[in-house]
Design an enzyme around this catalytic site. Structure first.
Site, mmCIF file in Angstrom:
data_model
loop_
_atom_site.group_PDB
_atom_site.id
_atom_site.type_symbol
_atom_site.label_atom_id
_atom_site.label_comp_id
_atom_site.label_asym_id
_atom_site.label_seq_id
_atom_site.Cartn_x
_atom_site.Cartn_y
_atom_site.Cartn_z
ATOM 1 N N CYS A 30 0.678 -18.641 34.350
ATOM 2 C CA CYS A 30 1.377 -17.240 33.868
ATOM 3 C C CYS A 30 1.763 -17.855 32.660
ATOM 4 O O CYS A 30 2.273 -18.958 32.639
ATOM 5 C CB CYS A 30 2.786 -17.041 34.947
ATOM 6 S SG CYS A 30 4.135 -18.299 34.898
ATOM 7 N N CYS A 33 4.982 -20.132 33.035
ATOM 8 C CA CYS A 33 4.652 -21.507 32.474
ATOM 9 C C CYS A 33 3.586 -21.870 30.528
ATOM 10 O O CYS A 33 3.921 -22.785 30.318
ATOM 11 C CB CYS A 33 3.197 -21.909 33.645
ATOM 12 S SG CYS A 33 3.693 -21.420 35.076
ATOM 13 N N ASP A 414 -2.468 -0.696 -5.510
ATOM 14 C CA ASP A 414 -3.087 -1.308 -7.166
ATOM 15 C C ASP A 414 -4.052 0.507 -7.210
ATOM 16 O O ASP A 414 -4.754 1.008 -6.156
ATOM 17 C CB ASP A 414 -3.096 -2.291 -7.017
ATOM 18 C CG ASP A 414 -4.542 -2.932 -8.222
ATOM 19 O OD1 ASP A 414 -3.833 -3.116 -9.039
ATOM 20 O OD2 ASP A 414 -6.159 -3.402 -7.804
HETATM 21 P P1 ADP Z 1 -4.998 -3.328 -12.580
HETATM 22 O O1 ADP Z 1 -3.917 -3.021 -12.665
HETATM 23 O O2 ADP Z 1 -5.712 -1.185 -12.599
HETATM 24 O O3 ADP Z 1 -5.783 -3.533 -11.491
HETATM 25 P P2 ADP Z 1 -5.445 -5.546 -14.404
HETATM 26 O O4 ADP Z 1 -4.331 -5.939 -14.467
HETATM 27 O O5 ADP Z 1 -6.819 -5.907 -13.909
HETATM 28 O O6 ADP Z 1 -5.611 -3.982 -13.707
HETATM 29 O O7 ADP Z 1 -5.455 -4.613 -16.486
HETATM 30 C C1 ADP Z 1 -4.417 -4.214 -16.819
HETATM 31 C C2 ADP Z 1 -5.111 -3.920 -18.422
HETATM 32 O O8 ADP Z 1 -5.480 -4.993 -18.698
HETATM 33 C C3 ADP Z 1 -6.507 -3.356 -18.462
HETATM 34 O O9 ADP Z 1 -7.212 -1.632 -17.628
HETATM 35 C C4 ADP Z 1 -7.081 -3.433 -19.091
HETATM 36 O O10 ADP Z 1 -6.791 -2.563 -20.220
HETATM 37 C C5 ADP Z 1 -6.369 -4.803 -19.295
HETATM 38 N N1 ADP Z 1 -7.587 -6.113 -19.489
HETATM 39 C C6 ADP Z 1 -7.219 -6.614 -18.866
HETATM 40 N N2 ADP Z 1 -8.730 -7.680 -18.543
HETATM 41 C C7 ADP Z 1 -9.138 -7.413 -19.055
HETATM 42 C C8 ADP Z 1 -10.960 -7.848 -20.053
HETATM 43 N N3 ADP Z 1 -11.203 -8.710 -19.149
HETATM 44 N N4 ADP Z 1 -10.984 -7.236 -21.161
HETATM 45 C C9 ADP Z 1 -10.598 -5.742 -21.643
HETATM 46 N N5 ADP Z 1 -9.099 -5.869 -21.018
HETATM 47 C C10 ADP Z 1 -8.908 -6.220 -20.209
HETATM 48 MG MG MG Z 2 -6.864 -4.746 -9.857
#
Ligand code: ADP
Ligand code: MG
Length: 721
Positions: A30, A33, A414
């Site tokens: 049970c 237990c 997100d």
């Molecule tokens: P989210 O919050 O929309 O998932 P991220 O935090 O991953 O986006 O990225 C935020 C911003 O940073 C993107 O919108 C872009 O402008 C810039 N960014 C991030 N990584 C890259 C990359 N590898 N090349 C170009 N821009 C980037």
């Molecule tokens: Mg993201």
């Protein structure tokens, strides 16, 4: 916070190898237990986790082999009155198949019922002496389910349900009430069987999930087809998949084409067409086509196997209500037993009242002191809830998460990959100096080649699609900053690609704003720090996002969009989805900060993210919900709940189910406590008979909480027309 400290502890301290052992525990039939067994084992040094299964009478222990060994655990259980033996997993599976209804415990219950029926007939025919005899037989045969364990427990001073039942049955016989004794023995055994059955049923629907991946597979070896057990498949081998068959392991389609139904894993009911190069998951069913599949992972490492493991672990984790009930039971049973002793002695010794009458009332109290119905009141509801969710493609890692989800009033979503598809496409490329577009795009793509970010991949793809040779550039000093972008040297020239804002008043800045106002994500390309051009990318919001957001709002949950993207782009996307609150330009650690700021302890905030680059935020949120775990190990591990197959529209279902589960759990706990306490209070006034105590207080209460819990299977995601 719902995160357990274990993964952290593993990082900082020496890694310890944990071992698992499974014991068959005779008499652990049970939940009460099981609770005692787990309690005892859990107090031993070196025991990390315990999980019991009353249906199978097993307890699984995770322990540190340096500190404790199975022999010591067996000895400890022996002192509690339980005979434990170590079992291998194959044996466990066999006994599982034998089922609840075919154990020795069940056989004794049937025999007890048979004798009870004969006795009743004899009584009706006026044959009082044979009737007494058969009642006695019924009491002893049924009582044998409790007595051996009861005596052993008593010797060690433990007070469990076996002890209570042994006293109640023998006591009733002692005062010449064999009918009552038989009723207790038979009905209590029956209640235990039903309890085992309902727990087993829930576990079975889980194993049902595992049985989705077939045991056998047709493998191609040296050009010949051989049927082999699926667990023998090795990565790299090729298997055949025919119509009607299920995929046995995670793999990749390398020849042919097939239509696959993944409904059992993701809850997605529309079959998808898969072609060469597509990843297949164990458990998917081929509804059309013919394919050769390359094995990518062994069977027991498939996503499906991990899901089953996760749910099994989740079920073993105690919810807050369950811990409360456990504490309550620890006080309740001794208290009612003490009351029974008082009822048996005080009126008779001090007031000269009739002994038989008060002794029977004391026995009734002993029956009521058994906490079984109390103890199962939460786990049956939790298991029902988790299983229902799993059926609809939502994994929830434990009853505690279910209870926390029910209290959520704010949900952070997100943007990229969660509210949108996360497959951005390059739409515009502008050059602001005098170099050719191919050079700007080519060098930007070359710099992005080593980044895993969706934008980076989109830029590389966009360049290749436009006929740009990305591979001709040499790249050095590559560096990626999450939430910002990348920097590198391409053919010796310093380049940066990222989403930062430009100084206002520039002609280029107007173009950028124009793109952002169209909801596009813009990255600016700089050579040597000088803005040289921009790449605009479009990512569509998911078709289901808007409705999901609206439904959440109707449930009283405030949706907030978090993104690292630009505020102008963010406001476009938020507007299109009907989200009024959003926070843009957040670096990953700022998302985390925001979550911590808005999460007052009483009301956890949920965060939904794609599980890969949002893993830290998911871990920091009150409840982290990952999208699209199919294939992503990180998401399966870090999140508290997972929406399989990117199904953002399952969010409202998740919250409705959680709230309903919390209601059911509370109803179960309150009702079972009230029933027990009011019965106990009524006994001294002679208002409750022995038989009524068993029927109402145990059988009835157990059935009641089980039936109530089954309502959770009725909570369904709303399907759109
Ligand atoms: P989210 O919050 O929309 O998932 P991220 O935090 O991953 O986006 O990225 C935020 C911003 O940073 C993107 O919108 C872009 O402008 C810039 N960014 C991030 N990584 C890259 C990359 N590898 N090349 C170009 N821009 C980037
Ligand atoms: Mg993201």
């Amino acid at each position: 916070m719902s995160r357990s400290a274990e993964p952290l502890a593993l990082e900082s301290a020496e890694p310890v190898t944990l071992r698992r052992a499974q014991f068959v525990v005779e008499g652990m039939d049970c939940s009460d237990c099981a609770r005692r067994v787990e309690d005892r084992l859990g107090r031993m040094g070196g025991v990390r986790a315990t999980a019991s299964n009353t249906g199978e009478r097993t307890v699984t222990v995770e322990y540190e082999p340096d500190l404790v060994e199975p022999g010591q655990m067996r000895a400890a259980l022996g002192r509690l009155g339980y005979l434990a033996s170590v079992r291998d997993s194959r044996e466990a599976l066999d006994s599982h198949r034998a089922g609840v209804w075919r154990t020795a415990f069940a056989a004794r219950t049937y025999a007890s019922a048979g004798c009870f029926a004969i006795a009743l007939v004899s009584l009706w025919a006026g044959l009082t002496d044979p009737a007494r005899l058969f009642f006695l037989a019924s009491a002893l045969v049924g009582g044998w389910n409790f007595m051996p364990v009861g005596f052993r427990a008593l010797i060690h001073g433990a007070l469990d349900m076996h002890v209570l039942m042994t006293f109640a049955i023998l006591g009733a016989i002692g005062i010449g009430e064999p009918l009552e004794a038989a009723a207790i023995a038979f009905l209590f055994s029956l209640a235990e069987l039903l309890e085992q059955f309902s727990v087993r049923r829930a576990h079975d629907s889980l194993r049902g999930l595992m049985s989705l991946s077939p045991e056998r597979a047709t493998v191609l070896r040296d050009g010949e087809e051989t049927v082999v057990p699926a667990e023998e498949l090795r990565p790299g081998e090729r298997i055949l998949l025919k119509v009607g068959e299920r995929v046995p392991v995670d793999g990749t389609l390398i020849e042919g084409a097939a239509t696959l139904d993944a409904s059992a894993i993701t809850g997605e009911s529309v079959p998808v067409d898969c072609a060469v190069g597509d990843a297949l998951m164990a458990g998917m069913r081929a509804t059309g086509g013919f394919a050769v599949v390359r094995v990518d992972r062994p069977r027991d490492e498939s996503t499906l196997a991990r899901i089953v493991q996760l749910i099994e672990d989740a079920e073993a984790r105690k919810s807050r209500s369950e811990r409360f009930v456990t504490r309550f039971a620890r006080v309740y049973t001794p208290a009612v037993t003490a009351l029974a002793v008082l009822v048996a002695t005080i009126p008779t010794v001090f007031l000269g009242a009739a002994f038989d009458l008060w002794f029977e009332r004391a026995l009734t109290l002993l029956v009521i002191a058994c906490p079984c119905a109390l103890v199962i009141s939460t786990p049956v509801a939790v298991v029902s809830g988790l299983t229902a969710a799993a059926r609809h493609g939502v994994l929830i890692k434990g009853g505690e998460i279910l209870e926390e989800l029910a209290g959520v009033r704010t949900i952070a979503l997100d943007k990229t990959g969660t509210l949108t598809y996360g497959h951005p496409v390059v739409t515009d490329v502008d050059v602001w100096d005098d170099r050719p577009v191919v050079e700007l795009l080519g060098k930007a793509a070359a710099a992005e080649r080593r980044s895993e970010h969706p934008l980076a991949r989109a830029i590389v793809r966009g360049a290749r699609d436009r006929g740009v040779d990305v591979d001709r550039y040499s790249v050095s000093a590559f560096e990626a900053t999450p939430g910002v972008g990348v920097t590198a040297r391409v053919d010796g020239e310093p380049i940066s690609v990222g989403g930062e804002a430009l100084a206002t008043g520039m002609e280029a800045a107007d173009r950028v704003t124009e793109m952002r106002e169209a909801g596009k994500t813009v990255v600016v390309v700089r050579f040597d720090g000088q803005p040289a051009g921009m790449i605009a990318l479009a990512d569509r919001p998911r078709a289901e996002s808007r409705e999901a957001v609206e439904t959440l709002a109707r449930l009283g949950i405030r949706p907030v969009m978090l993104t690292g993207d630009d505020p102008v782009t963010a406001s476009q996307v938020a507007g299109a989805l009907g989200i009024s609150e959003f926070h843009a330009r957040l670096k990953p650690d700022e998302k985390l900060e925001w979550l911590e700021r808005v999460s007052p302890d009483a009301r956890p905030t949920a965060m939904v993210g794609d599980g890969v680059n949002d893993a830290p935020a998911l871990a920091a949120a009150g409840v982290g919900i990952a999208m699209g775990a199919a294939g992503s190990d990180v998401a399966l591990e870090t999140a508290d709940a997972v929406l399989m197959g990117d199904r953002v529209e399952r969010l409202p279902y998740l919250f409705r189910l959680a709230r309903m589960s919390r209601r059911v759990i509370h109803q179960n706990v309150v009702a079972s406590i009230l029933i027990k306490l009011s019965l106990a209070a009524a006994v001294p006034f002679g208002l409750v008979s022995l038989v009524a105590a068993v029927v109402v207080g145990d059988l009835g209460a157990s059935l009641g909480v089980t039936a109530n819990s089954m309502r959770l299977a009725g909570v369904r995601p709303r399907v759109r027309p």
